[in-house]
Every structure is written in structure tokens, then in C-alpha cells.
Design an enzyme around this catalytic site. Structure first.
Site, mmCIF file in Angstrom:
data_model
loop_
_atom_site.group_PDB
_atom_site.id
_atom_site.type_symbol
_atom_site.label_atom_id
_atom_site.label_comp_id
_atom_site.label_asym_id
_atom_site.label_seq_id
_atom_site.Cartn_x
_atom_site.Cartn_y
_atom_site.Cartn_z
ATOM 1 N N LEU A 1 40.650 43.638 34.415
ATOM 2 C CA LEU A 1 41.002 43.104 33.160
ATOM 3 C C LEU A 1 40.124 41.746 32.797
ATOM 4 O O LEU A 1 39.835 41.334 33.834
ATOM 5 C CB LEU A 1 42.574 42.570 33.429
ATOM 6 C CG LEU A 1 43.641 43.857 33.784
ATOM 7 C CD1 LEU A 1 44.948 43.271 33.579
ATOM 8 C CD2 LEU A 1 43.116 45.132 33.147
ATOM 9 N N GLY B 1 41.255 46.506 38.051
ATOM 10 C CA GLY B 1 41.166 47.189 36.737
ATOM 11 C C GLY B 1 39.893 48.344 36.770
ATOM 12 O O GLY B 1 39.825 49.361 36.212
ATOM 13 N N ASN C 1 43.343 44.332 44.205
ATOM 14 C CA ASN C 1 43.268 43.193 44.738
ATOM 15 C C ASN C 1 44.219 42.322 44.035
ATOM 16 O O ASN C 1 44.409 41.210 44.421
ATOM 17 C CB ASN C 1 41.770 42.485 44.756
ATOM 18 C CG ASN C 1 41.309 42.176 43.397
ATOM 19 O OD1 ASN C 1 41.612 43.191 42.532
ATOM 20 N ND2 ASN C 1 40.705 41.098 43.344
ATOM 21 N N GLU C 2 45.122 42.858 43.073
ATOM 22 C CA GLU C 2 46.181 42.246 42.417
ATOM 23 C C GLU C 2 46.973 41.179 43.082
ATOM 24 O O GLU C 2 46.917 39.971 42.840
ATOM 25 C CB GLU C 2 47.006 43.113 41.614
ATOM 26 C CG GLU C 2 46.578 43.709 40.525
ATOM 27 C CD GLU C 2 45.456 45.066 40.569
ATOM 28 O OE1 GLU C 2 45.288 45.248 42.079
ATOM 29 O OE2 GLU C 2 45.192 45.313 39.948
#
Ligand SMILES: CC/C=C\C/C=C\C/C=C\CC/C=C/CC(=O)SCCNC(=O)CCNC(=O)[C@H](O)C(C)(C)COP(=O)(O)OP(=O)(O)OC[C@H]1O[C@@H](n2cnc3c(N)ncnc32)[C@H](O)[C@@H]1OP(=O)(O)O
Length: 303
Positions: free
Chosen positions: A109, A154, A178-179
Site C-alpha cells: 500500500l 500489499g 508484515n502488517e
């Protein structure tokens, strides 16, 4: 795209992507370097370069949103349009997706799209992300990701939406979701895509830890199908494509649909709720603060 059975495969665009692209070069066709006939003509947009080869029925689609192919609203929109264009052209049966930016496949993102933005913008952005995922995940074309750079978050989802992944063997080219390390949470459809690819237990660990896998580990866990020297990524992707195209389209497409439809339907059923969740989550003060801090850290670690 219509299948032989009459089943419509990819959902129709719910966005109005064209509106975003006024003044861009989308749809312009230019001869490829050294190219001649129609099969060697490029088309695309500012951020997506498409090199179609009509003879083989395969197009190479290159992300070119420097420096790191962050998924800006414009890039998401241009990807959907380029994909739709190829799907509507019966000449094409497969796409190799790769990066035109050195060392990065896709940084995920574009955090500037959700940092300090109003809720309406965040909602528009998230709908565009959903749209691209749905289109790619259900595409009737064979999609092969030639991953020639880092592939976090993303970026990993874009790769996982393809049918097959070839990763360049470079320890810096890590891939994964890895959010959690950013203080955010992968939505259920990213989680489902992960589980469908590497299984429940491996996803449970990797998602909670925010693991980014170097090539050998990515291969071992099943996130990618092949790891090859960097200069062989493209040729290996082409060989993989040939393997997938050796299967009759209708049988492969219906099988893909059978495998993926339930996952996509889950999002289709609750798209608005998913958007609202996303917006209310990322617009929280605490989340805005951690995203700002993360972006700042990225900017400072340069040089
Ligand atoms: C209760 C819960 C309910 C509901 C939940 C609902 C929803 C869930 C909420 C959220 C889910 C959202 C899902 C998110 C998925 C994502 O994709 S988040 C993005 C994650 N991406 C990353 O962490 C990657 C960050 N980038 C990097 O690690 C490196 O940049 C990379 C390895 C890609 C390349 O390294 P390098 O070549 O060294 O480049 P630089 O680091 O120097 O970067 C160059 C410039 O690019 C800027 N930049 C990098 N990444 C991004 C990005 N993702 N967005 C925007 N900008 C980025 C970087 O700042 C540098 O900018 P500068 O030149 O300094 O201005």
C-alpha cells in the site's frame, strides 16, 4: 470475462477508473524497442507498461511507479484497466507481472494514501485495492509473478493473486505480510489468500510475527514456486507460463474458479463492511500515529 460455459469470471468494475486517468497516457500504443509488427507493440499507462506478444498470447506487464512501486490509487486503477484490456482481447492467454523499478517488486500500500487523509479518500483507496485483488484473483488469464525485488505486504498480495510465483535469489528480496509490525492488521481476505497458499499453521505464525521471508525460506514455506538467479527470473517465468498454457483454457479456468470463488465471494458479500472497517481502523488517532512514525522511519533510513 466470459467463459465458454457463459459464467462471468471476473467481477465487473465497481469503480469508475477512467475518471482518474484524464490527462494520462493510458491506452497509448507505441512500438517496442526493436519491435515491428502488432505483436511487438507496447501499450499501457504512466505507471503500467504492457509488452504484448500476440504470437505467444503472453503479455509482460511491468509496474513502474518509482521509487518502490507503492500501490497508489493511480497505480491500482491503471493495473485494473490494463488487466481488463488484456482480458477483453482474445489474443491473450497469460500475463507475466514484474517490476520496472530496480530492487523492488512492490512496496505494498502507498502509505501516503492513508496517512493524514480524510475518511472518504481512505474508502475510495480501499475499494480500489479490493477491486484489483478481486480482478487478479479471479482472472481467467494465467498470471505469473516474476518477482525481481522486495515484495512486502500489499506487494505480496499482488504476487499471491497470481497463479505462480518465481522469485529472484537475492537475500534482500524478502516476501511476506508484515502488517503487524506496522501496528495494522491484514483484513480477512488477505489472510484467506495467505492461508490458501501456505496453509493455516504457517499463516498463523507468519501473520502474527509479520514475517518477511528471504528466498530460500519463502520457497520452503510455499510462498513462491521457484527461486532462481536474478538473471533467470524472466526466462523461468516464461517456462512456467508455457507449462500453464499447455492446459486447455476452459478446464484450467473452471478449475481456478472452483478453487478461488469461495474466497472471493466472501469479500464480495461484505465489501462495504470491509471498507467501513478499514476506514474506521486506519483513521483512528493511534493508527495514524503509528503509520506516520513508520513512514518517517522509512524516510530517515535512506542513504
Ligand atoms: C480490528 C481491525 C478491524 C479491521 C481491520 C481492517 C483493515 C485492516 C487495516 C489495514 C490493513 C492494511 C493492509 C496493509 C498492507 C500494506 O501493504 S501496508 C504497506 C507495507 N509496506 C511496507 O512495509 C514496505 C515499506 N518499504 C520498505 O520496506 C522499503 O521501502 C523497500 C524494501 C520496499 C525498498 O527499500 P529501498 O529500496 O531501500 O527504498 P527506501 O526504503 O529508501 O524507500 C524509497 C522511498 O519510498 C518510500 N516508501 C517506501 N515504501 C513505501 C510505502 N509502502 N508507501 C509509501 N512510501 C513508501 C520511502 O519512504 C522513501 O521515500 P523518500 O524517497 O524518502 O521520500
Amino acid at each position: 470475462m466470459a467463459l465458454a460455459s457463459g459464467v462471468r469470471f471476473a467481477p465487473r468494475a465497481l469503480l469508475r477508473p477512467w475518471a482518474l486517468l484524464r490527462g494520462t497516457t493510458l491506452g497509448r500504443t507505441e512500438p517496442a524497442a526493436g519491435g515491428g509488427g502488432d505483436g511487438a507493440r507496447r501499450f499501457g499507462s504512466q505507471r503500467v507498461l504492457v509488452e504484448p506478444d500476440a504470437a505467444s498470447g503472453v503479455a509482460v506487464m511491468k509496474l513502474r511507479n518509482p521509487p518502490v512501486n507503492a500501490l497508489s490509487l493511480e497505480l491500482l486503477t491503471e493495473l485494473v484497466i490494463s488487466l481488463e484490456k488484456l482480458e477483453n482481447d482474445k489474443t491473450f492467454r497469460g500475463i507475466i507481472l514484474t517490476s520496472d523499478c530496480p530492487r523492488v517488486f512492490c512496496a505494498g500500500l502507498d502509505l501516503t494514501e492513508i496517512c493524514g487523509r480524510n475518511p472518504a479518500h481512505c474508502a475510495e483507496y480501499w475499494k480500489a485495492m479490493q477491486e484489483l485483488w478481486l480482478r487478479m484473483y479471479l482472472s481467467s488469464l494465467v498470471l505469473v509473478a516474476a518477482i525481481n525485488g522486495a515484495c512486502p505486504a500489499g506487494g505480496c498480495i499482488i504476487a499471491l493473486s497470481c497463479d505462480c510465483r518465481v522469485l529472484a535469489d537475492n537475500p534482500k528480496y524478502r516476501i511476506g505480510l508484515n502488517e503487524t509490525l506496522l501496528g495494522i492488521i491484514a483484513p480477512f481476505w488477505l489472510k484467506d489468500t495467505y492461508v490458501n497458499t501456505i496453509g493455516h499453521r504457517a499463516s498463523e505464525q507468519a501473520l502474527q510475527l509479520g514475517s518477511l521471508f528471504p528466498p530460500a525460506e519463502a520457497l520452503q514455506v510455499g510462498l513462491v514456486d521457484q527461486v532462481v538467479p536474478e538473471d533467470q527470473v524472466q526466462s523461468t517465468a516464461l517456462s512456467e507460463m508455457a507449462r500453464w498454457l499447455a492446459v486447455p483454457d476452459h478446464a484450467r479456468q473452471l478449475t481456478k474458479n472452483m478453487m478461488r470463488k469461495a474466497t472471493a465471494d466472501r469479500l464480495l458479500r461484505q465489501r462495504d463492511a470491509d471498507t467501513q472497517n478499514f476506514v474506521s481502523f486506519v483513521c483512528r488517532d493511534s493508527i495514524q500515529k503509528s503509520l506516520q512514525a513508520y513512514l518517517e522511519k522509512l524516510r530517515q533510513r535512506k542513504g
